[in-house]
Write a protein that holds these residues in place. Structure first.
Motif: not given
Length: 515
Positions: A146, A150, A199, A202, A206, A436-437, A462, A466
């Motif tokens: 993840y 990310s 973005c 995200t 994290v 991303h996912c 994830q 997300a």
């Protein structure tokens, strides 16, 4: 069938089956085969032929072939680091300095931000540096994958990277489509950054999870498993990279941090030089032009090759291996990446199928050009998310959506700079969601590879994270569409919402797991 609702079926089959069966290879092939059936009037023999042609075409593509060889060579480079004792030495070094799970998580997050110049190399470097550290502290492979995912594409989209050059060209395409002449792409790009909510949130999310350890959903379950049972991946998982199992015990004769550092430095240094050299050779003069003209796949390939050669030189120079042992390690390293390469090929193939099925055309047809601007940012964001998730490509989604979104906004508002900056940021945000996912995205696959995670375990754990940042982003796009409040006001609001949501979801999940 093409350009209609049927076009969603191939990626839908692949994605749904991936979640149900946990068998990514079979699911991807059945998705490709479904596209073949639709395009051949349900002739199964023709569908098989079409499927095989798509797979062959994916492997024959020059960019893809270079990336496959990059992955194979990365496997060989990792094998030398492991067998020569570099990972062992790093673990011993880390024990003295990284003394907690939180510090390990934060270290990986910060490294992901620092290594910003390419999303692929980000996953490779950060994964190789932190994988053994996470194993030492019994942090789940799902958590590492993840963090890698990310802080790869979401970070690369902001800084000096090959992404910037591509995004500038997409902005130019959008302005050309709208007939906008008085805005420069570079000015528009910097103006778009505050509107790239997904973005921004995200990357920050994290860090929030790493610092607070407020995990929730399937990720919390994985973390509790790793913490209580010492299992960094679940029973029955199929790790995309299982170094200790595939390569056996490392050589303990002379474990050195140098054995880890030098191959990684060679990888970074030669890759950066490759970006500069290929960009300059293609005619670039400024740094941005060089990045735009650079052959990223070639640069990555050169970097991985340098990594392998450096490992061999260390093995020979310190007399840790003879020639036969070096070649065995090299071949064993290639084997590490076979599953990953197979998944990449099929992921590329189904992306080609969605193009043949004209899926983007169908999704775009659902947008009305006479819509009120109030809903335009959120609609563009959601459509970009859907296309990128279904196709697994952010760059492809940007190429489709940017020339559409900017003219729509310009037609409604008549404000050139406003239309370009807002729509570019929104499109980039939605496009990177899928990159991303999506389980069929190459960067999602690479994150699974370099974390050593089961691919679908990575995707399953994830997606709740997300979706959390995506929903907050969507909420803010709706507020902005109706109110035009500055993005610099909305971003702090979004951060506060994320903090509250993560805390509430963590508490709820802890109760669910009786903690």
């Amino acid at each position: 069938m093409q350009g209609t609702a049927w076009s969603i079926l191939p990626p839908l089959v692949a994605i749904v089956l991936s979640f149900i069966t946990k068998n990514v290879l079979l699911s991807l092939f059945l998705g490709i085969f479904t596209g073949g059936l639709l395009l051949s009037s349900f002739n199964p023999i023709a569908a098989v032929g079409y499927s095989l042609d798509k797979i062959i075409g994916s492997m024959a593509d020059e960019w893809n072939a270079k990336l496959l060889l990059f992955n194979l060579l990365m496997g060989a480079g990792i094998a030398f680091i492991w067998k020569l004792g570099g990972s062992m030495a790093l673990s011993e070094w880390a024990k003295k300095r990284i003394k907690s799970r939180k510090t390990a998580n934060v270290t990986a997050w910060l490294l992901g931000i620092i290594v910003f110049f390419n999303d692929y190399i980000n996953a490779a470097i950060v994964g190789n540096v932190t994988r053994d550290i996470f194993e030492e502290h019994k942090i789940s492979r799902e958590k590492l994958s993840y963090i890698l995912d990310s802080t790869s594409a979401p970070v690369a989209t902001f800084f000096i990277s090959d992404w910037i050059a591509y995004q500038l060209s997409m902005i130019q395409n959008g302005m050309d489509a709208a007939g906008i002449k008085d805005v420069t792409p570079i000015k528009a790009f910097f103006g778009s950054i505050p509107f790239n909510f997904y973005c921004i949130f995200t990357v920050l999310f994290v860090g929030l999870i790493a610092i607070t350890e407020w995990d929730f959903g399937p990720m919390l379950k994985a973390e509790l498993r790793a913490r209580k049972e010492g299992k960094t991946y679940r029973d029955g998982a199929v790790p995309m990279l299982n170094v200790d199992f595939e390569l056996g015990e490392p050589i303990t004769k002379k474990p050195m941090i140098l054995t880890f550092v030098l191959p990684i430095v060679a990888l970074i240094g030669v890759t950066l030089w490759g970006f500069y050299y290929t960009g300059a050779k293609a005619g670039g003069t400024t740094l941005i032009e060089k990045l735009g003209n650079a052959d990223a796949a070639t640069a990555l390939l050169w970097g991985a090759f340098a990594m392998v050669i450096t490992g061999m030189l260390i093995a020979a120079g310190f007399r840790l291996m003879n020639v036969s042992e070096m070649m065995k390690t090299f071949l064993d390293g290639l084997k590490l990446m076979l599953l990953a390469c197979a998944i990449l090929v099929l992921a590329w193939s189904i992306g080609s199928v969605t193009k043949d099925m004209e899926l983007p055309k169908f999704v775009i047809s659902m947008i009305s050009e006479d819509a009120s601007f109030a809903l335009v940012p959120s609609i563009i964001f959601v459509v970009s998310m859907l296309i990128s998730f279904a196709t697994g490509t952010s760059w492809g989604t940007m190429a489709i959506m940017t020339p559409l979104a900017i003219p729509i906004a310009y037609k409604i508002t008549g404000d050139a700079f406003f239309s370009v900056t807002v729509m570019a940021g929104v499109v980039f945000a939605g496009s990177i969601f899928g990159d991303h996912c999506s389980p069929i995205s190459d960067t999602t696959v690479l994150s699974s590879i370099f974390s050593g995670s089961d691919h679908m375990d990575h995707v399953n754990t994830q997606i709740p994270y997300a979706m959390t940042t995506a929903l907050v982003s969507l909420f803010l796009y709706l507020i902005f569409g109706f109110s035009k409040i500055s993005a610099f006001v909305l971003i702090p609001v979004g951060i506060v919402i994320l903090v509250i949501l993560s805390r509430l979801l963590h508490i709820s999940s802890m109760k669910k797991y009786n903690m």
